[in-house]
Design a protein around this motif. Structure first.
Motif, mmCIF file in Angstrom:
data_model
loop_
_atom_site.group_PDB
_atom_site.id
_atom_site.type_symbol
_atom_site.label_atom_id
_atom_site.label_comp_id
_atom_site.label_asym_id
_atom_site.label_seq_id
_atom_site.Cartn_x
_atom_site.Cartn_y
_atom_site.Cartn_z
ATOM 1 N N MET A 1 -5.333 -1.735 20.728
ATOM 2 C CA MET A 1 -4.928 -1.356 19.389
ATOM 3 C C MET A 1 -5.418 -2.421 18.395
ATOM 4 O O MET A 1 -5.213 -3.606 18.596
ATOM 5 N N LYS A 2 -6.034 -1.985 17.316
ATOM 6 C CA LYS A 2 -6.557 -2.899 16.308
ATOM 7 C C LYS A 2 -5.421 -3.410 15.428
ATOM 8 O O LYS A 2 -4.563 -2.648 14.998
ATOM 9 N N GLN A 3 -5.443 -4.718 15.153
ATOM 10 C CA GLN A 3 -4.403 -5.326 14.332
ATOM 11 C C GLN A 3 -4.634 -4.999 12.858
ATOM 12 O O GLN A 3 -5.757 -5.042 12.372
ATOM 13 N N GLN A 4 -3.562 -4.665 12.151
ATOM 14 C CA GLN A 4 -3.619 -4.357 10.725
ATOM 15 C C GLN A 4 -3.932 -5.626 9.935
ATOM 16 O O GLN A 4 -3.422 -6.696 10.234
ATOM 17 N N THR A 5 -4.790 -5.521 8.914
ATOM 18 C CA THR A 5 -5.112 -6.637 8.035
ATOM 19 C C THR A 5 -4.473 -6.374 6.674
ATOM 20 O O THR A 5 -4.548 -5.269 6.152
ATOM 21 N N TYR A 6 -3.847 -7.405 6.120
ATOM 22 C CA TYR A 6 -3.187 -7.300 4.825
ATOM 23 C C TYR A 6 -3.872 -8.221 3.832
ATOM 24 O O TYR A 6 -4.423 -9.257 4.205
ATOM 25 N N THR A 7 -3.817 -7.868 2.533
ATOM 26 C CA THR A 7 -4.391 -8.674 1.473
ATOM 27 C C THR A 7 -3.376 -8.810 0.351
ATOM 28 O O THR A 7 -2.842 -7.805 -0.137
ATOM 29 N N CYS A 8 -3.113 -10.039 -0.070
ATOM 30 C CA CYS A 8 -2.197 -10.301 -1.185
ATOM 31 C C CYS A 8 -2.893 -9.921 -2.493
ATOM 32 O O CYS A 8 -4.011 -10.364 -2.754
ATOM 33 N N SER A 9 -2.235 -9.122 -3.300
ATOM 34 C CA SER A 9 -2.830 -8.688 -4.570
ATOM 35 C C SER A 9 -2.823 -9.789 -5.623
ATOM 36 O O SER A 9 -3.555 -9.717 -6.601
ATOM 37 N N SER A 10 -2.033 -10.826 -5.400
ATOM 38 C CA SER A 10 -1.934 -11.909 -6.377
ATOM 39 C C SER A 10 -2.961 -13.021 -6.133
ATOM 40 O O SER A 10 -3.750 -13.348 -7.012
ATOM 41 N N LYS B 1 -5.865 -13.162 2.846
ATOM 42 C CA LYS B 1 -6.144 -12.018 3.709
ATOM 43 C C LYS B 1 -5.940 -12.407 5.166
ATOM 44 O O LYS B 1 -6.237 -13.530 5.559
ATOM 45 N N GLY B 2 -5.417 -11.476 5.958
ATOM 46 C CA GLY B 2 -5.269 -11.730 7.386
ATOM 47 C C GLY B 2 -4.283 -10.787 8.037
ATOM 48 O O GLY B 2 -3.772 -9.861 7.416
ATOM 49 N N GLY B 3 -4.027 -11.063 9.294
ATOM 50 C CA GLY B 3 -3.079 -10.275 10.065
ATOM 51 C C GLY B 3 -1.651 -10.664 9.743
ATOM 52 O O GLY B 3 -1.386 -11.599 8.975
ATOM 53 N N GLU B 4 -0.724 -9.969 10.354
ATOM 54 C CA GLU B 4 0.704 -10.189 10.098
ATOM 55 C C GLU B 4 1.136 -11.632 10.366
ATOM 56 O O GLU B 4 2.000 -12.171 9.679
ATOM 57 N N ALA B 5 0.541 -12.283 11.347
ATOM 58 C CA ALA B 5 0.909 -13.658 11.700
ATOM 59 C C ALA B 5 0.619 -14.649 10.574
ATOM 60 O O ALA B 5 1.237 -15.708 10.505
ATOM 61 N N LYS B 6 -0.282 -14.313 9.678
ATOM 62 C CA LYS B 6 -0.653 -15.211 8.572
ATOM 63 C C LYS B 6 0.340 -15.133 7.415
ATOM 64 O O LYS B 6 0.341 -15.978 6.537
ATOM 65 N N PHE B 7 1.200 -14.115 7.424
ATOM 66 C CA PHE B 7 2.157 -13.902 6.341
ATOM 67 C C PHE B 7 3.582 -14.126 6.827
ATOM 68 O O PHE B 7 3.845 -14.192 8.013
ATOM 69 N N LYS B 8 4.513 -14.246 5.884
ATOM 70 C CA LYS B 8 5.930 -14.366 6.217
ATOM 71 C C LYS B 8 6.503 -12.953 6.345
ATOM 72 O O LYS B 8 6.264 -12.109 5.493
ATOM 73 N N THR B 9 7.255 -12.721 7.414
ATOM 74 C CA THR B 9 7.860 -11.410 7.615
ATOM 75 C C THR B 9 9.378 -11.533 7.666
ATOM 76 O O THR B 9 9.916 -12.565 8.058
ATOM 77 N N LYS B 10 10.030 -10.467 7.240
ATOM 78 C CA LYS B 10 11.491 -10.428 7.247
ATOM 79 C C LYS B 10 11.917 -9.003 7.562
ATOM 80 O O LYS B 10 11.429 -8.053 6.953
ATOM 81 N N VAL C 1 3.658 -8.427 -0.324
ATOM 82 C CA VAL C 1 2.407 -7.774 0.042
ATOM 83 C C VAL C 1 2.665 -6.303 0.349
ATOM 84 O O VAL C 1 2.013 -5.415 -0.191
ATOM 85 N N THR C 2 3.645 -6.023 1.217
ATOM 86 C CA THR C 2 3.976 -4.643 1.566
ATOM 87 C C THR C 2 5.285 -4.597 2.349
ATOM 88 O O THR C 2 5.796 -5.620 2.788
ATOM 89 N N ILE C 3 5.798 -3.399 2.513
ATOM 90 C CA ILE C 3 6.929 -3.140 3.401
ATOM 91 C C ILE C 3 6.432 -2.104 4.395
ATOM 92 O O ILE C 3 5.882 -1.071 3.993
ATOM 93 N N ILE C 4 6.594 -2.393 5.682
ATOM 94 C CA ILE C 4 6.110 -1.475 6.706
ATOM 95 C C ILE C 4 7.275 -0.912 7.514
ATOM 96 O O ILE C 4 8.358 -1.496 7.561
ATOM 97 N N TYR C 5 7.023 0.211 8.134
ATOM 98 C CA TYR C 5 7.999 0.899 8.976
ATOM 99 C C TYR C 5 7.458 0.874 10.398
ATOM 100 O O TYR C 5 6.314 1.271 10.634
#
Length: 64
Positions: free
Chosen positions: A1-10, A14-23, A51-55
């Motif tokens: 499964m390919k890992q999702q990449t996220y980009t901060c609009s501010s 850019k990077g995978g979930e591990a590069k960002f703070k999650t809650k 950045v986003t909210i995921i389900y």
């Protein structure tokens, strides 16, 4: 499964979930479908912008 990449609009970090703070915002257990569902917030580690909210849905077979 390919890992999702996220980009901060501010700040354009850019990077995978591990590069960002999650809650975890909420966790729901569905006995009818025997799975766990969660809403997860992803924020930029650099500028703290939302950045986003995921389900996500986790099948019970992953926890046994």
């Amino acid at each position: 499964m390919k890992q999702q990449t996220y980009t901060c609009s501010s700040c354009h970090e850019k990077g995978g979930e591990a590069k960002f703070k999650t809650k975890i915002l909420s966790i729901i257990y569905s006995s009818k479908h025997d799975n766990i569902q969660a809403f997860k917030q992803i924020k930029c580690a650099e500028c703290h912008n939302l950045v986003t909210i995921i389900y996500e849905t986790m099948d019970n077979s992953l926890t046994n």
